[in-house]
Design a protein around this motif. Structure first.
Motif, PDB file in Angstrom:
ATOM      1  N   VAL A  19       0.841  -1.199   0.000  1.00 13.00           N
ATOM      2  CA  VAL A  19       0.000   0.000   0.000  1.00 13.00           C
ATOM      3  C   VAL A  19       0.877   1.249   0.000  1.00 13.00           C
ATOM      4  N   LYS A  20       1.842   1.270   0.890  1.00 10.54           N
ATOM      5  CA  LYS A  20       2.729   2.434   0.993  1.00 10.54           C
ATOM      6  C   LYS A  20       3.551   2.624  -0.284  1.00 10.54           C
ATOM      7  N   ALA A  21       3.993   1.538  -0.884  1.00 10.99           N
ATOM      8  CA  ALA A  21       4.778   1.620  -2.121  1.00 10.99           C
ATOM      9  C   ALA A  21       3.951   2.195  -3.268  1.00 10.99           C
ATOM     10  N   LYS A  22       2.669   1.838  -3.333  1.00 12.20           N
ATOM     11  CA  LYS A  22       1.789   2.375  -4.384  1.00 12.20           C
ATOM     12  C   LYS A  22       1.670   3.891  -4.259  1.00 12.20           C
ATOM     13  N   VAL A  23       1.577   4.379  -3.032  1.00 14.23           N
ATOM     14  CA  VAL A  23       1.482   5.828  -2.807  1.00 14.23           C
ATOM     15  C   VAL A  23       2.824   6.484  -3.129  1.00 14.23           C
ATOM     16  N   ARG A  24       3.906   5.879  -2.655  1.00 14.31           N
ATOM     17  CA  ARG A  24       5.250   6.428  -2.909  1.00 14.31           C
ATOM     18  C   ARG A  24       5.543   6.533  -4.403  1.00 14.31           C
ATOM     19  N   ALA A  25       5.087   5.546  -5.156  1.00 15.91           N
ATOM     20  CA  ALA A  25       5.341   5.518  -6.593  1.00 15.91           C
ATOM     21  C   ALA A  25       4.450   6.509  -7.349  1.00 15.91           C
ATOM     22  N   GLY A  26       3.492   7.087  -6.659  1.00 19.73           N
ATOM     23  CA  GLY A  26       2.610   8.050  -7.308  1.00 19.73           C
ATOM     24  C   GLY A  26       1.420   7.420  -8.007  1.00 19.73           C
ATOM     25  N   GLU A  27       1.234   6.121  -7.836  1.00 18.79           N
ATOM     26  CA  GLU A  27       0.085   5.456  -8.463  1.00 18.79           C
ATOM     27  C   GLU A  27      -1.221   5.890  -7.810  1.00 18.79           C
TER      28      GLU A  27
END
Length: 89
Positions: A19-27
């Motif tokens: 979840v956090k990676a999706k936000v970090r990646a800008g998705e």
């Protein structure tokens, strides 16, 4: 009137990291958006399964129940699959 509800959820570390990676990646802009999108996908899958059950499985079951001679044994299914597999080679 408010159309959202705040919840506190607990996720396994691996899922929380995704979840956090999706936000970090800008998705996604927020973690909530990731969860909402995942829930939408889950609901769509549930609707697809429900539709399949009603439109295909139910009628097939009813047809088999009304004419049991249409049934095939597990051995017949295996033999048909083996024949198709052999033909495909």
């Amino acid at each position: 009137m408010r159309t959202t509800q705040q919840l506190s959820i607990t996720l396994p570390n691996e899922m929380a990291d995704v979840v956090k990676a999706k936000v970090r990646a800008g998705e996604y802009a927020t973690e909530s958006e990731v969860i909402r999108d995942g829930l939408r996908a889950l609901l769509a899958r549930d609707r697809a399964v429900e539709s399949w059950l009603h439109q295909q499985v139910g009628p097939a079951f009813d047809a088999l129940k009304s004419d049991p001679s249409r049934a095939v044994t597990a051995d017949q299914v295996r033999a048909r699959l083996a024949a198709r597999h052999a033909k495909a080679r």
